[in-house]
Design a protein around this motif. Structure first.
Motif, PDB file in Angstrom:
ATOM      1  N   ASP A  33      49.411  39.164  40.911  1.00 42.01           N
ATOM      2  CA  ASP A  33      49.400  40.399  40.133  1.00 42.01           C
ATOM      3  C   ASP A  33      48.732  41.455  41.010  1.00 42.01           C
ATOM      4  O   ASP A  33      47.693  41.181  41.624  1.00 42.01           O
ATOM      5  CB  ASP A  33      48.556  40.248  38.862  1.00 42.01           C
ATOM      6  N   MET A  34      49.314  42.658  41.036  1.00 43.74           N
ATOM      7  CA  MET A  34      48.774  43.727  41.867  1.00 43.74           C
ATOM      8  C   MET A  34      48.336  44.896  40.999  1.00 43.74           C
ATOM      9  O   MET A  34      49.001  45.241  40.007  1.00 43.74           O
ATOM     10  CB  MET A  34      49.825  44.215  42.859  1.00 43.74           C
ATOM     11  N   GLY A  35      47.239  45.508  41.390  1.00 47.08           N
ATOM     12  CA  GLY A  35      46.732  46.664  40.661  1.00 47.08           C
ATOM     13  C   GLY A  35      46.548  47.861  41.566  1.00 47.08           C
ATOM     14  O   GLY A  35      46.222  47.712  42.744  1.00 47.08           O
ATOM     15  N   TRP A  36      46.792  49.048  40.995  1.00 45.76           N
ATOM     16  CA  TRP A  36      46.430  50.308  41.644  1.00 45.76           C
ATOM     17  C   TRP A  36      45.208  50.868  40.913  1.00 45.76           C
ATOM     18  O   TRP A  36      45.195  50.939  39.671  1.00 45.76           O
ATOM     19  CB  TRP A  36      47.571  51.320  41.563  1.00 45.76           C
ATOM     20  N   TYR A  37      44.223  51.253  41.711  1.00 48.85           N
ATOM     21  CA  TYR A  37      42.986  51.813  41.190  1.00 48.85           C
ATOM     22  C   TYR A  37      42.798  53.215  41.754  1.00 48.85           C
ATOM     23  O   TYR A  37      43.404  53.576  42.755  1.00 48.85           O
ATOM     24  CB  TYR A  37      41.786  50.969  41.639  1.00 48.85           C
ATOM     25  N   ARG A  38      41.899  53.953  41.128  1.00 49.14           N
ATOM     26  CA  ARG A  38      41.483  55.221  41.706  1.00 49.14           C
ATOM     27  C   ARG A  38      40.005  55.438  41.433  1.00 49.14           C
ATOM     28  O   ARG A  38      39.461  54.930  40.453  1.00 49.14           O
ATOM     29  CB  ARG A  38      42.299  56.388  41.165  1.00 49.14           C
ATOM     30  N   GLN A  39      39.401  56.188  42.350  1.00 47.15           N
ATOM     31  CA  GLN A  39      37.989  56.518  42.189  1.00 47.15           C
ATOM     32  C   GLN A  39      37.789  57.983  42.537  1.00 47.15           C
ATOM     33  O   GLN A  39      37.996  58.382  43.690  1.00 47.15           O
ATOM     34  CB  GLN A  39      37.107  55.630  43.068  1.00 47.15           C
ATOM     35  N   GLU A  46      38.649  52.974  38.585  1.00 49.19           N
ATOM     36  CA  GLU A  46      39.369  52.593  37.373  1.00 49.19           C
ATOM     37  C   GLU A  46      40.763  52.074  37.716  1.00 49.19           C
ATOM     38  O   GLU A  46      41.411  52.559  38.650  1.00 49.19           O
ATOM     39  CB  GLU A  46      39.488  53.788  36.409  1.00 49.19           C
ATOM     40  N   LEU A  47      41.212  51.123  36.926  1.00 47.80           N
ATOM     41  CA  LEU A  47      42.550  50.562  37.085  1.00 47.80           C
ATOM     42  C   LEU A  47      43.547  51.493  36.403  1.00 47.80           C
ATOM     43  O   LEU A  47      43.389  51.814  35.231  1.00 47.80           O
ATOM     44  CB  LEU A  47      42.607  49.169  36.467  1.00 47.80           C
ATOM     45  N   VAL A  48      44.573  51.906  37.137  1.00 46.02           N
ATOM     46  CA  VAL A  48      45.568  52.807  36.547  1.00 46.02           C
ATOM     47  C   VAL A  48      46.919  52.137  36.318  1.00 46.02           C
ATOM     48  O   VAL A  48      47.686  52.571  35.465  1.00 46.02           O
ATOM     49  CB  VAL A  48      45.768  54.091  37.385  1.00 46.02           C
ATOM     50  N   ALA A  49      47.209  51.071  37.055  1.00 47.11           N
ATOM     51  CA  ALA A  49      48.495  50.405  36.869  1.00 47.11           C
ATOM     52  C   ALA A  49      48.395  48.976  37.382  1.00 47.11           C
ATOM     53  O   ALA A  49      47.661  48.706  38.333  1.00 47.11           O
ATOM     54  CB  ALA A  49      49.611  51.142  37.604  1.00 47.11           C
ATOM     55  N   ARG A  50      49.150  48.109  36.747  1.00 40.39           N
ATOM     56  CA  ARG A  50      49.147  46.695  37.125  1.00 40.39           C
ATOM     57  C   ARG A  50      50.553  46.166  36.995  1.00 40.39           C
ATOM     58  O   ARG A  50      51.259  46.482  36.024  1.00 40.39           O
ATOM     59  CB  ARG A  50      48.184  45.906  36.252  1.00 40.39           C
ATOM     60  N   ILE A  51      50.953  45.309  37.951  1.00 37.69           N
ATOM     61  CA  ILE A  51      52.289  44.724  37.921  1.00 37.69           C
ATOM     62  C   ILE A  51      52.199  43.261  38.285  1.00 37.69           C
ATOM     63  O   ILE A  51      51.528  42.884  39.242  1.00 37.69           O
ATOM     64  CB  ILE A  51      53.254  45.491  38.856  1.00 37.69           C
ATOM     65  N   THR A  52      52.873  42.426  37.510  1.00 36.81           N
ATOM     66  CA  THR A  52      52.895  40.994  37.773  1.00 36.81           C
ATOM     67  C   THR A  52      54.018  40.659  38.754  1.00 36.81           C
ATOM     68  O   THR A  52      54.899  41.487  39.006  1.00 36.81           O
ATOM     69  CB  THR A  52      53.104  40.200  36.480  1.00 36.81           C
ATOM     70  N   PRO A  53      54.030  39.437  39.293  1.00 34.65           N
ATOM     71  CA  PRO A  53      55.135  39.067  40.183  1.00 34.65           C
ATOM     72  C   PRO A  53      56.495  39.181  39.501  1.00 34.65           C
ATOM     73  O   PRO A  53      57.494  39.485  40.150  1.00 34.65           O
ATOM     74  CB  PRO A  53      54.810  37.614  40.549  1.00 34.65           C
ATOM     75  N   GLY A  54      56.533  38.959  38.202  1.00 34.66           N
ATOM     76  CA  GLY A  54      57.783  39.039  37.471  1.00 34.66           C
ATOM     77  C   GLY A  54      58.151  40.431  37.019  1.00 34.66           C
ATOM     78  O   GLY A  54      59.211  40.633  36.415  1.00 34.66           O
ATOM     79  N   GLY A  55      57.274  41.412  37.298  1.00 37.80           N
ATOM     80  CA  GLY A  55      57.589  42.794  36.964  1.00 37.80           C
ATOM     81  C   GLY A  55      57.034  43.297  35.647  1.00 37.80           C
ATOM     82  O   GLY A  55      57.401  44.400  35.210  1.00 37.80           O
ATOM     83  N   ARG A  56      56.193  42.534  34.997  1.00 37.90           N
ATOM     84  CA  ARG A  56      55.551  43.052  33.785  1.00 37.90           C
ATOM     85  C   ARG A  56      54.505  44.075  34.198  1.00 37.90           C
ATOM     86  O   ARG A  56      53.738  43.839  35.124  1.00 37.90           O
ATOM     87  CB  ARG A  56      54.914  41.922  32.982  1.00 37.90           C
ATOM     88  N   TYR A  93      42.795  56.520  46.067  1.00 46.73           N
ATOM     89  CA  TYR A  93      43.588  55.476  45.416  1.00 46.73           C
ATOM     90  C   TYR A  93      43.567  54.203  46.260  1.00 46.73           C
ATOM     91  O   TYR A  93      43.735  54.251  47.486  1.00 46.73           O
ATOM     92  CB  TYR A  93      45.019  55.959  45.200  1.00 46.73           C
ATOM     93  N   TYR A  94      43.370  53.096  45.569  1.00 43.19           N
ATOM     94  CA  TYR A  94      43.292  51.787  46.204  1.00 43.19           C
ATOM     95  C   TYR A  94      44.233  50.816  45.502  1.00 43.19           C
ATOM     96  O   TYR A  94      44.524  50.967  44.321  1.00 43.19           O
ATOM     97  CB  TYR A  94      41.878  51.204  46.072  1.00 43.19           C
ATOM     98  N   CYS A  95      44.628  49.783  46.229  1.00 40.64           N
ATOM     99  CA  CYS A  95      45.319  48.669  45.591  1.00 40.64           C
ATOM    100  C   CYS A  95      44.477  47.412  45.793  1.00 40.64           C
ATOM    101  O   CYS A  95      43.619  47.354  46.678  1.00 40.64           O
ATOM    102  CB  CYS A  95      46.713  48.470  46.164  1.00 40.64           C
ATOM    103  N   ASN A  96      44.720  46.430  44.968  1.00 41.33           N
ATOM    104  CA  ASN A  96      44.084  45.130  45.164  1.00 41.33           C
ATOM    105  C   ASN A  96      44.816  44.084  44.343  1.00 41.33           C
ATOM    106  O   ASN A  96      45.588  44.406  43.433  1.00 41.33           O
ATOM    107  CB  ASN A  96      42.606  45.154  44.798  1.00 41.33           C
ATOM    108  N   LEU A  97      44.548  42.847  44.693  1.00 41.61           N
ATOM    109  CA  LEU A  97      45.091  41.735  43.929  1.00 41.61           C
ATOM    110  C   LEU A  97      44.294  41.600  42.634  1.00 41.61           C
ATOM    111  O   LEU A  97      43.058  41.733  42.633  1.00 41.61           O
ATOM    112  CB  LEU A  97      44.983  40.433  44.742  1.00 41.61           C
ATOM    113  N   GLU A  98      44.982  41.334  41.556  1.00 46.11           N
ATOM    114  CA  GLU A  98      44.336  41.124  40.268  1.00 46.11           C
ATOM    115  C   GLU A  98      44.201  39.641  39.932  1.00 46.11           C
ATOM    116  O   GLU A  98      43.266  39.238  39.251  1.00 46.11           O
ATOM    117  CB  GLU A  98      45.154  41.805  39.166  1.00 46.11           C
ATOM    118  N   ALA A  99      45.152  38.872  40.352  1.00 48.13           N
ATOM    119  CA  ALA A  99      45.156  37.430  40.087  1.00 48.13           C
ATOM    120  C   ALA A  99      46.210  36.817  40.992  1.00 48.13           C
ATOM    121  O   ALA A  99      47.127  37.508  41.447  1.00 48.13           O
ATOM    122  CB  ALA A  99      45.486  37.159  38.624  1.00 48.13           C
TER     123      ALA A  99
END
Length: 121
Positions: A33-39, A46-56, A93-99
């Motif tokens: 799962d990937m997240g986009w954050y901003r500070q 803060e987390l602004v968007a999240r996407i799972t491998p399946g696209g949720r 803006y940053y990205c990171n792995l969520e899970a």
């Protein structure tokens, strides 16, 4: 060690658009799962968007209807299309792995350098 490299930021006028990219090294991107954050200055990240491998996908209320997150597993890349930008979107803006699927006790890798987005006339 997973590395995260964000790009695509810049200076844009209110109402404008930008597309951010984040390339993730390593072989676990497609399971993550990937997240986009901003500070913003003086504020917490803060987390602004999240996407799972399946696209949720999930979005913060502040960006719903304006931002679109997507991913290309073949390129180990996650994107953030930002439209109708507002001055309050100004931040790094940053990205990171969520899970990571199947990984118990997952810990986020080190943050990348981020990419600066400035919305100003």
């Amino acid at each position: 060690q997973v590395q995260l490299v964000e790009s695509g930021g810049g200076l844009v006028q209110p109402g404008g658009s930008l597309r951010l990219s984040c390339v993730v090294s390593g072989s676990i991107f497609s399971l993550s799962d990937m997240g986009w954050y901003r500070q913003a200055p003086g504020k917490q990240r803060e987390l602004v968007a999240r996407i799972t491998p399946g696209g949720r996908i999930n979005y913060a209320d502040s960006v719903k209807g304006r931002f679109t997150v997507s991913r290309d597993n073949a390129k180990n890349t996650v994107y953030l299309q930002m439209n109708s930008l507002k001055p309050e979107d100004t931040a790094v803006y940053y990205c990171n792995l969520e899970a990571v699927f199947g990984v118990v006790g997952f810990k986020k890798p080190p943050w990348g350098q981020g990419t600066q987005v400035t919305v100003s006339s």
